[in-house]
Design an enzyme around this catalytic site. Structure first.
Site, PDB file in Angstrom:
ATOM      1  N   THR A 131       5.346  -7.112   0.373  1.00 35.63           N
ATOM      2  CA  THR A 131       4.671  -7.997  -0.575  1.00 35.63           C
ATOM      3  C   THR A 131       4.683  -7.441  -1.994  1.00 35.63           C
ATOM      4  O   THR A 131       4.744  -6.221  -2.179  1.00 35.63           O
ATOM      5  CB  THR A 131       3.205  -8.192  -0.114  1.00 35.63           C
ATOM      6  OG1 THR A 131       2.476  -8.860  -1.134  1.00 35.63           O
ATOM      7  CG2 THR A 131       2.512  -6.852   0.149  1.00 35.63           C
ATOM      8  N   ASP A 132       4.549  -8.329  -2.962  1.00 35.36           N
ATOM      9  CA  ASP A 132       4.451  -7.872  -4.358  1.00 35.36           C
ATOM     10  C   ASP A 132       3.100  -7.211  -4.638  1.00 35.36           C
ATOM     11  O   ASP A 132       2.923  -6.547  -5.655  1.00 35.36           O
ATOM     12  CB  ASP A 132       4.691  -9.039  -5.331  1.00 35.36           C
ATOM     13  CG  ASP A 132       3.703 -10.190  -5.198  1.00 35.36           C
ATOM     14  OD1 ASP A 132       2.827 -10.155  -4.310  1.00 35.36           O
ATOM     15  OD2 ASP A 132       3.811 -11.147  -5.998  1.00 35.36           O
ATOM     16  N   GLU A 133       2.135  -7.390  -3.706  1.00 32.64           N
ATOM     17  CA  GLU A 133       0.795  -6.844  -3.956  1.00 32.64           C
ATOM     18  C   GLU A 133       0.782  -5.319  -3.972  1.00 32.64           C
ATOM     19  O   GLU A 133      -0.162  -4.714  -4.473  1.00 32.64           O
ATOM     20  CB  GLU A 133      -0.202  -7.375  -2.920  1.00 32.64           C
ATOM     21  CG  GLU A 133      -0.361  -8.872  -3.013  1.00 32.64           C
ATOM     22  CD  GLU A 133      -1.598  -9.421  -2.316  1.00 32.64           C
ATOM     23  OE1 GLU A 133      -2.490  -8.638  -1.973  1.00 32.64           O
ATOM     24  OE2 GLU A 133      -1.646 -10.647  -2.119  1.00 32.64           O
ATOM     25  N   TYR A 156      -5.538  -4.541   2.270  1.00 34.00           N
ATOM     26  CA  TYR A 156      -4.274  -5.156   2.724  1.00 34.00           C
ATOM     27  C   TYR A 156      -3.085  -4.541   2.004  1.00 34.00           C
ATOM     28  O   TYR A 156      -2.133  -4.060   2.629  1.00 34.00           O
ATOM     29  CB  TYR A 156      -4.299  -6.678   2.501  1.00 34.00           C
ATOM     30  CG  TYR A 156      -2.928  -7.325   2.553  1.00 34.00           C
ATOM     31  CD1 TYR A 156      -2.229  -7.410   3.749  1.00 34.00           C
ATOM     32  CD2 TYR A 156      -2.320  -7.833   1.398  1.00 34.00           C
ATOM     33  CE1 TYR A 156      -0.952  -7.982   3.802  1.00 34.00           C
ATOM     34  CE2 TYR A 156      -1.059  -8.412   1.442  1.00 34.00           C
ATOM     35  CZ  TYR A 156      -0.380  -8.477   2.652  1.00 34.00           C
ATOM     36  OH  TYR A 156       0.888  -9.040   2.695  1.00 34.00           O
ATOM     37  N   LYS A 160       0.091  -2.262   3.344  1.00 32.65           N
ATOM     38  CA  LYS A 160       1.505  -2.654   3.193  1.00 32.65           C
ATOM     39  C   LYS A 160       2.257  -1.576   2.401  1.00 32.65           C
ATOM     40  O   LYS A 160       3.397  -1.243   2.714  1.00 32.65           O
ATOM     41  CB  LYS A 160       1.628  -4.016   2.494  1.00 32.65           C
ATOM     42  CG  LYS A 160       1.159  -5.201   3.304  1.00 32.65           C
ATOM     43  CD  LYS A 160       1.972  -5.474   4.567  1.00 32.65           C
ATOM     44  CE  LYS A 160       3.369  -5.961   4.314  1.00 32.65           C
ATOM     45  NZ  LYS A 160       4.044  -6.376   5.582  1.00 32.65           N
TER      46      LYS A 160
HETATM   47  P1  NAD Z   1       0.831 -14.509   9.183  1.00 34.34           P
HETATM   48  O1  NAD Z   1      -0.519 -13.890   9.224  1.00 34.34           O
HETATM   49  O2  NAD Z   1       0.950 -15.973   9.076  1.00 34.34           O
HETATM   50  O3  NAD Z   1       1.645 -14.070  10.485  1.00 34.34           O
HETATM   51  C1  NAD Z   1       1.611 -12.769  10.996  1.00 34.34           C
HETATM   52  C2  NAD Z   1       2.132 -12.805  12.433  1.00 34.34           C
HETATM   53  O4  NAD Z   1       2.112 -11.464  12.934  1.00 34.34           O
HETATM   54  C3  NAD Z   1       1.268 -13.655  13.363  1.00 34.34           C
HETATM   55  O5  NAD Z   1       2.079 -14.492  14.140  1.00 34.34           O
HETATM   56  C4  NAD Z   1       0.556 -12.629  14.229  1.00 34.34           C
HETATM   57  O6  NAD Z   1       0.274 -13.098  15.546  1.00 34.34           O
HETATM   58  C5  NAD Z   1       1.571 -11.484  14.257  1.00 34.34           C
HETATM   59  N1  NAD Z   1       0.927 -10.186  14.520  1.00 34.34           N
HETATM   60  C6  NAD Z   1      -0.191  -9.686  13.902  1.00 34.34           C
HETATM   61  N2  NAD Z   1      -0.499  -8.491  14.435  1.00 34.34           N
HETATM   62  C7  NAD Z   1       0.445  -8.214  15.371  1.00 34.34           C
HETATM   63  C8  NAD Z   1       0.676  -7.117  16.240  1.00 34.34           C
HETATM   64  N3  NAD Z   1      -0.152  -6.063  16.268  1.00 34.34           N
HETATM   65  N4  NAD Z   1       1.757  -7.145  17.057  1.00 34.34           N
HETATM   66  C9  NAD Z   1       2.586  -8.218  17.047  1.00 34.34           C
HETATM   67  N5  NAD Z   1       2.404  -9.287  16.262  1.00 34.34           N
HETATM   68  C10 NAD Z   1       1.355  -9.286  15.425  1.00 34.34           C
HETATM   69  O7  NAD Z   1       1.606 -13.763   8.009  1.00 34.34           O
HETATM   70  P2  NAD Z   1       2.690 -14.314   6.976  1.00 34.34           P
HETATM   71  O8  NAD Z   1       2.001 -14.880   5.812  1.00 34.34           O
HETATM   72  O9  NAD Z   1       3.695 -15.104   7.722  1.00 34.34           O
HETATM   73  O10 NAD Z   1       3.341 -12.928   6.524  1.00 34.34           O
HETATM   74  C11 NAD Z   1       4.431 -12.355   7.259  1.00 34.34           C
HETATM   75  C12 NAD Z   1       4.860 -11.078   6.576  1.00 34.34           C
HETATM   76  O11 NAD Z   1       5.251 -11.350   5.226  1.00 34.34           O
HETATM   77  C13 NAD Z   1       3.737 -10.037   6.473  1.00 34.34           C
HETATM   78  O12 NAD Z   1       4.301  -8.766   6.683  1.00 34.34           O
HETATM   79  C14 NAD Z   1       3.228 -10.171   5.047  1.00 34.34           C
HETATM   80  O13 NAD Z   1       2.717  -8.959   4.579  1.00 34.34           O
HETATM   81  C15 NAD Z   1       4.505 -10.559   4.318  1.00 34.34           C
HETATM   82  N6  NAD Z   1       4.329 -11.377   3.103  1.00 34.34           N
HETATM   83  C16 NAD Z   1       3.584 -12.522   3.121  1.00 34.34           C
HETATM   84  C17 NAD Z   1       3.502 -13.319   1.971  1.00 34.34           C
HETATM   85  C18 NAD Z   1       2.726 -14.609   1.947  1.00 34.34           C
HETATM   86  O14 NAD Z   1       2.606 -15.234   0.890  1.00 34.34           O
HETATM   87  N7  NAD Z   1       2.203 -15.095   3.044  1.00 34.34           N
HETATM   88  C19 NAD Z   1       4.171 -12.915   0.803  1.00 34.34           C
HETATM   89  C20 NAD Z   1       4.888 -11.721   0.817  1.00 34.34           C
HETATM   90  C21 NAD Z   1       4.982 -10.964   1.978  1.00 34.34           C
HETATM   91  O1  DAU Z   2       1.503 -12.025  -3.216  1.00 42.69           O
HETATM   92  C1  DAU Z   2       1.859 -12.048  -1.863  1.00 42.69           C
HETATM   93  C2  DAU Z   2       0.618 -12.169  -1.006  1.00 42.69           C
HETATM   94  O2  DAU Z   2       0.127 -13.492  -1.171  1.00 42.69           O
HETATM   95  C3  DAU Z   2       0.866 -11.865   0.459  1.00 42.69           C
HETATM   96  O3  DAU Z   2       1.259 -10.528   0.602  1.00 42.69           O
HETATM   97  C4  DAU Z   2      -0.389 -12.125   1.295  1.00 42.69           C
HETATM   98  O4  DAU Z   2      -0.099 -11.942   2.667  1.00 42.69           O
HETATM   99  C5  DAU Z   2      -0.820 -13.563   1.057  1.00 42.69           C
HETATM  100  O5  DAU Z   2      -2.014 -13.811   1.757  1.00 42.69           O
HETATM  101  C6  DAU Z   2      -1.022 -13.836  -0.432  1.00 42.69           C
HETATM  102  O6  DAU Z   2      -2.173 -13.110  -0.946  1.00 42.69           O
HETATM  103  P1  DAU Z   2      -3.225 -13.792  -1.961  1.00 42.69           P
HETATM  104  O7  DAU Z   2      -4.487 -13.063  -1.853  1.00 42.69           O
HETATM  105  O8  DAU Z   2      -2.618 -13.953  -3.302  1.00 42.69           O
HETATM  106  O9  DAU Z   2      -3.309 -15.271  -1.284  1.00 42.69           O
HETATM  107  P2  DAU Z   2      -4.545 -16.241  -0.991  1.00 42.69           P
HETATM  108  O10 DAU Z   2      -3.975 -17.540  -0.564  1.00 42.69           O
HETATM  109  O11 DAU Z   2      -5.571 -15.603  -0.125  1.00 42.69           O
HETATM  110  O12 DAU Z   2      -5.190 -16.421  -2.443  1.00 42.69           O
HETATM  111  C7  DAU Z   2      -4.436 -16.948  -3.517  1.00 42.69           C
HETATM  112  C8  DAU Z   2      -5.335 -16.927  -4.758  1.00 42.69           C
HETATM  113  O13 DAU Z   2      -6.392 -17.882  -4.589  1.00 42.69           O
HETATM  114  C9  DAU Z   2      -6.043 -15.597  -4.981  1.00 42.69           C
HETATM  115  O14 DAU Z   2      -6.145 -15.372  -6.382  1.00 42.69           O
HETATM  116  C10 DAU Z   2      -7.437 -15.801  -4.379  1.00 42.69           C
HETATM  117  C11 DAU Z   2      -7.691 -17.273  -4.618  1.00 42.69           C
HETATM  118  N1  DAU Z   2      -8.502 -17.959  -3.585  1.00 42.69           N
HETATM  119  C12 DAU Z   2      -8.182 -17.798  -2.283  1.00 42.69           C
HETATM  120  C13 DAU Z   2      -8.878 -18.454  -1.299  1.00 42.69           C
HETATM  121  C14 DAU Z   2      -8.522 -18.259   0.157  1.00 42.69           C
HETATM  122  C15 DAU Z   2      -9.541 -18.817  -3.977  1.00 42.69           C
HETATM  123  O15 DAU Z   2      -9.821 -18.970  -5.175  1.00 42.69           O
HETATM  124  N2  DAU Z   2     -10.227 -19.472  -2.996  1.00 42.69           N
HETATM  125  C16 DAU Z   2      -9.945 -19.326  -1.668  1.00 42.69           C
HETATM  126  O16 DAU Z   2     -10.622 -19.934  -0.821  1.00 42.69           O
END
Ligand code: NAD
Ligand code: DAU
Length: 350
Positions: A131-133, A156, A160
């Site tokens: 992630t970019d975080e 988180y 990562k």
């Molecule tokens: P998600 O939470 O939707 O999915 C995660 C999956 O991992 C789920 O299906 C869960 O059951 C599985 N999992 C969790 N713990 C596990 C374990 N111990 N063993 C096996 N499986 C397990 O997450 P996502 O948003 O699809 O993110 C996927 C990946 O991409 C993550 O590594 C996250 O850090 C990264 N990522 C997410 C975003 C985003 O915007 N969502 C952006 C950048 C990177």
């Molecule tokens: O940048 C990549 C990341 O983006 C991933 O690595 C994470 O897995 C993914 O969850 C996401 O993280 P964020 O914290 O940016 O996403 P989230 O959707 O939780 O929140 C987006 C923005 O909105 C953040 O600034 C917090 C705000 N927010 C979030 C929720 C859930 C609100 O204002 N209200 C809300 O209810």
């Protein structure tokens, strides 16, 4: 060429799009989806491909080393695309240990299995999705590049960042063939409604308050999930071993502006008078340590591998809102008591 590919976390949001892409695009590959099916994992995300002959689902936990070793021995994976993670920042604030187990220990278990059970590293790849975080928070100017120093702010992102460091360490120390990519916020179908976009749409639909943290001034760089899956495909096949690639949408939105946009689209789709859904916007207590701004410079990926994000945010976000409004059944199946309890803890008690 025939390959056995392990995709971890394939039942989650991004993983399900990656699994679908690989299963459909590469019939000659055997795709093994390993997922624990936590609250965020949902096999319904993959029901259209579940009977394909080149797809296997295995329920299991990456934190269990013996099980992981058995899997590597049985399937002799040629490549790993590692997405399994605890992924929600708010949950990491209330329960950091789950993030340490899965994101750090789980990743190291996979690295250990690859290191010790891959007898020959040539033509193997351990691809870690991050992630970019990990880069921390930006002020108003600038973008993250691949060499931006790590500065994670939440449990988180710290977990990562730690997993990224282990992946690099296994490359430097043991020559394990690895690649890492760091991506910005994804949006699209199949995202668990604890994240901003699906949560807001679900609340709009049910006339519940839309919680906006702080003043809604925080900025995220939104990328359509299928664009991320396409980047993963490209990097998996053409990326350079030992390298890192940033992936971003070039699409920055202030949270409050994005929420107004969602309300506007939903009003139209739900035949509500313009302005109706926006009345649900409710400013709530800010997230602890809330990162102000993320923005990714993905020019390395664009120049070296020819990837580009699709520049159709208007259409893609509209399609996304429509998907969540239409998929009543999908919501019904995942909105369990656990979710309601989480929602209560998160918002009602704020
Ligand atoms: P998600 O939470 O939707 O999915 C995660 C999956 O991992 C789920 O299906 C869960 O059951 C599985 N999992 C969790 N713990 C596990 C374990 N111990 N063993 C096996 N499986 C397990 O997450 P996502 O948003 O699809 O993110 C996927 C990946 O991409 C993550 O590594 C996250 O850090 C990264 N990522 C997410 C975003 C985003 O915007 N969502 C952006 C950048 C990177
Ligand atoms: O940048 C990549 C990341 O983006 C991933 O690595 C994470 O897995 C993914 O969850 C996401 O993280 P964020 O914290 O940016 O996403 P989230 O959707 O939780 O929140 C987006 C923005 O909105 C953040 O600034 C917090 C705000 N927010 C979030 C929720 C859930 C609100 O204002 N209200 C809300 O209810």
């Amino acid at each position: 060429m025939k390959k056995n590919i392990l995709i971890t976390g394939g039942a989650g949001f991004i993983g399900s799009h990656v699994v679908r892409l690989f299963v459909n695009k590469y019939p000659v590959y055997q795709i093994i989806n390993l997922d624990k099916l936590t609250y965020a994992g949902n096999l319904e995300n993959l029901k259209d491909i579940q009977d394909k002959p080149n797809y296997t689902f295995i329920k299991g936990d990456i934190t269990e080393p013996d099980f992981i070793n058995e899997l590597f021995t049985k399937y002799k994976f040629d490549g790993v695309i590692h997405l399994a993670a605890e992924s929600h920042v708010d949950r990491s604030i209330s329960d950091p240990m789950a993030f340490i187990y899965t994101n750090i220990i789980g990743t190291v278990n996979l690295l250990n299995a690859a290191k010790s059970l891959w007898t020959d590293f040539s033509s193997k790849l351990f691809y870690h999705i991050s992630t970019d975080e990990v880069y921390g928070s930006l002020e108003k100017e600038g973008k993250f590049i691949e060499t931006t120093p790590y500065d994670p702010q939440s449990p988180y992102s710290a977990s990562k960042a730690s997993s990224d460091h282990f992946v690099r360490a296994y490359h430097n120390t043991y020559k394990l063939p690895v690649i890492i990519s760091n991506c910005s916020n994804n949006y699209g179908p199949n995202q668990f409604p604890e994240k901003l976009i699906p949560l807001a749409i679900n609340n709009i639909k049910n006339n519940r308050p839309i919680p906006v943290y702080g003043k809604g001034e925080n900025i995220r760089d939104w990328l359509y999930v299928e664009d991320h899956a396409a980047a993963i495909d490209l990097i998996f096949h053409k990326g350079k071993i030992g390298k890192t690639y940033n992936i971003g949408g070039n699409n920055e939105w202030k949270n409050i502006d994005l929420i107004y946009k969602l309300c506007e689209i939903a009003d139209c789709k739900l035949n509500r008078t313009p302005g109706t859904s926006a009345k649900l916007i409710t400013f709530v207590k800010d997230r602890a340590g809330h990162d102000l701004r993320y923005a990714i410079d993905s020019s390395k990926l664009e120049k070296n591998l020819g990837w580009k994000p699709s520049l159709q945010f208007e259409q893609k976000i509209e399609k996304t809102v429509e998907w969540y409004l239409d998929n009543e059944e999908w919501f019904k199946n995942i909105l369990t008591r656990e979710y309601e309890k989480y929602y209560e803890r998160q918002y009602i008690s704020r």
